[in-house]
Design a protein around this motif. Structure first.
Motif, PDB file in Angstrom:
ATOM      1  N   GLY A 110      37.233  42.324  28.312  1.00  0.00           N
ATOM      2  CA  GLY A 110      37.499  43.420  27.386  1.00  0.00           C
ATOM      3  C   GLY A 110      37.143  44.789  27.928  1.00  0.00           C
ATOM      4  N   THR A 111      35.893  45.063  28.113  1.00  0.00           N
ATOM      5  CA  THR A 111      35.482  46.401  28.549  1.00  0.00           C
ATOM      6  C   THR A 111      35.171  46.428  30.050  1.00  0.00           C
ATOM      7  N   CYS A 112      35.939  45.710  30.793  1.00  0.00           N
ATOM      8  CA  CYS A 112      35.689  45.594  32.227  1.00  0.00           C
ATOM      9  C   CYS A 112      36.998  45.798  32.983  1.00  0.00           C
ATOM     10  N   TRP A 113      36.939  46.407  34.148  1.00  0.00           N
ATOM     11  CA  TRP A 113      38.108  46.553  34.994  1.00  0.00           C
ATOM     12  C   TRP A 113      37.693  46.426  36.444  1.00  0.00           C
ATOM     13  N   VAL A 114      38.648  46.171  37.299  1.00  0.00           N
ATOM     14  CA  VAL A 114      38.400  45.993  38.726  1.00  0.00           C
ATOM     15  C   VAL A 114      39.118  47.112  39.469  1.00  0.00           C
ATOM     16  N   GLU A 115      38.358  47.935  40.178  1.00  0.00           N
ATOM     17  CA  GLU A 115      38.970  49.020  40.942  1.00  0.00           C
ATOM     18  C   GLU A 115      39.527  48.513  42.258  1.00  0.00           C
ATOM     19  N   LYS A 116      38.750  47.689  42.939  1.00  0.00           N
ATOM     20  CA  LYS A 116      39.219  47.157  44.217  1.00  0.00           C
ATOM     21  C   LYS A 116      38.455  45.886  44.532  1.00  0.00           C
ATOM     22  N   LEU A 117      39.027  45.103  45.439  1.00  0.00           N
ATOM     23  CA  LEU A 117      38.368  43.904  45.948  1.00  0.00           C
ATOM     24  C   LEU A 117      38.014  44.150  47.401  1.00  0.00           C
ATOM     25  N   GLU A 118      36.851  43.737  47.785  1.00  0.00           N
ATOM     26  CA  GLU A 118      36.451  43.811  49.184  1.00  0.00           C
ATOM     27  C   GLU A 118      36.279  42.381  49.672  1.00  0.00           C
ATOM     28  N   MET A 132      45.601  34.433  52.929  1.00  0.00           N
ATOM     29  CA  MET A 132      45.042  34.887  51.683  1.00  0.00           C
ATOM     30  C   MET A 132      45.853  36.087  51.212  1.00  0.00           C
ATOM     31  N   ASP A 133      46.247  36.060  49.987  1.00  0.00           N
ATOM     32  CA  ASP A 133      47.045  37.131  49.412  1.00  0.00           C
ATOM     33  C   ASP A 133      46.137  38.014  48.563  1.00  0.00           C
ATOM     34  N   THR A 134      45.799  39.178  49.079  1.00  0.00           N
ATOM     35  CA  THR A 134      44.871  40.060  48.377  1.00  0.00           C
ATOM     36  C   THR A 134      45.443  40.576  47.061  1.00  0.00           C
ATOM     37  N   ASP A 135      46.758  40.772  47.000  1.00  0.00           N
ATOM     38  CA  ASP A 135      47.370  41.229  45.744  1.00  0.00           C
ATOM     39  C   ASP A 135      47.210  40.174  44.652  1.00  0.00           C
ATOM     40  N   LEU A 136      47.364  38.914  45.022  1.00  0.00           N
ATOM     41  CA  LEU A 136      47.197  37.828  44.061  1.00  0.00           C
ATOM     42  C   LEU A 136      45.748  37.757  43.582  1.00  0.00           C
ATOM     43  N   LEU A 137      44.803  37.893  44.502  1.00  0.00           N
ATOM     44  CA  LEU A 137      43.389  37.885  44.112  1.00  0.00           C
ATOM     45  C   LEU A 137      43.056  39.055  43.194  1.00  0.00           C
ATOM     46  N   LYS A 138      43.605  40.219  43.499  1.00  0.00           N
ATOM     47  CA  LYS A 138      43.372  41.403  42.666  1.00  0.00           C
ATOM     48  C   LYS A 138      43.955  41.198  41.271  1.00  0.00           C
ATOM     49  N   ALA A 139      45.159  40.637  41.199  1.00  0.00           N
ATOM     50  CA  ALA A 139      45.782  40.376  39.894  1.00  0.00           C
ATOM     51  C   ALA A 139      44.962  39.379  39.087  1.00  0.00           C
TER      52      ALA A 139
END
Length: 116
Positions: A18-26, A1-8
């Motif tokens: 639009g008004t949403c962002w992801v700080e981190k994935l757990e 599993m590639d966490t960078d790909l999931l985060k992207a």
């Protein structure tokens, strides 16, 4: 599993909203529950043998401790506590390492969802 790909991918989907962002994935992974696997599955049987027969075997534990003590003796003195500072933490660290290793091997043996 590639966490960078999931985060992207999560960032991309958040930007669409639009008004949403992801700080981190757990990412939390757990082995499947025993009742979910058919008993005739050879991987289920292998997992059972590893957990119930091998990991609890006195001979295996003795060999594991011997190898770890040999490795620890070859480490620089300041690094020897990596396996634990006392006997209890030493055995706990070994148990954790061997269970993590067994789970990694079993995960690699599991068929992927893509025709495997």
């Amino acid at each position: 599993m590639d966490t960078d790909l999931l985060k992207a991918e999560a960032d991309d989907r958040a930007s669409v909203i639009g008004t949403c962002w992801v700080e981190k994935l757990e990412i939390v992974c757990r082995p499947a529950e025993r009742w979910e696997e058919p008993s005739e599955d050879p991987l289920f049987e292998l997992r059972r043998v590893i957990e119930e027969d091998i990991l609890t075997s006195g001979a295996f534990q003795n060999e594991l401790v011997g190898m770890a003590q040999e490795i620890r003796a070859q480490l620089p003195p300041e690094s020897r506590d990596a396996f634990g500072a006392d006997e209890a933490s030493f055995r706990e660290a070994l148990t954790r390492l061997v269970r993590d290793g067994a789970e990694s091997v079993m995960a690699r043996l599991e068929p992927t969802g893509e025709g495997g």
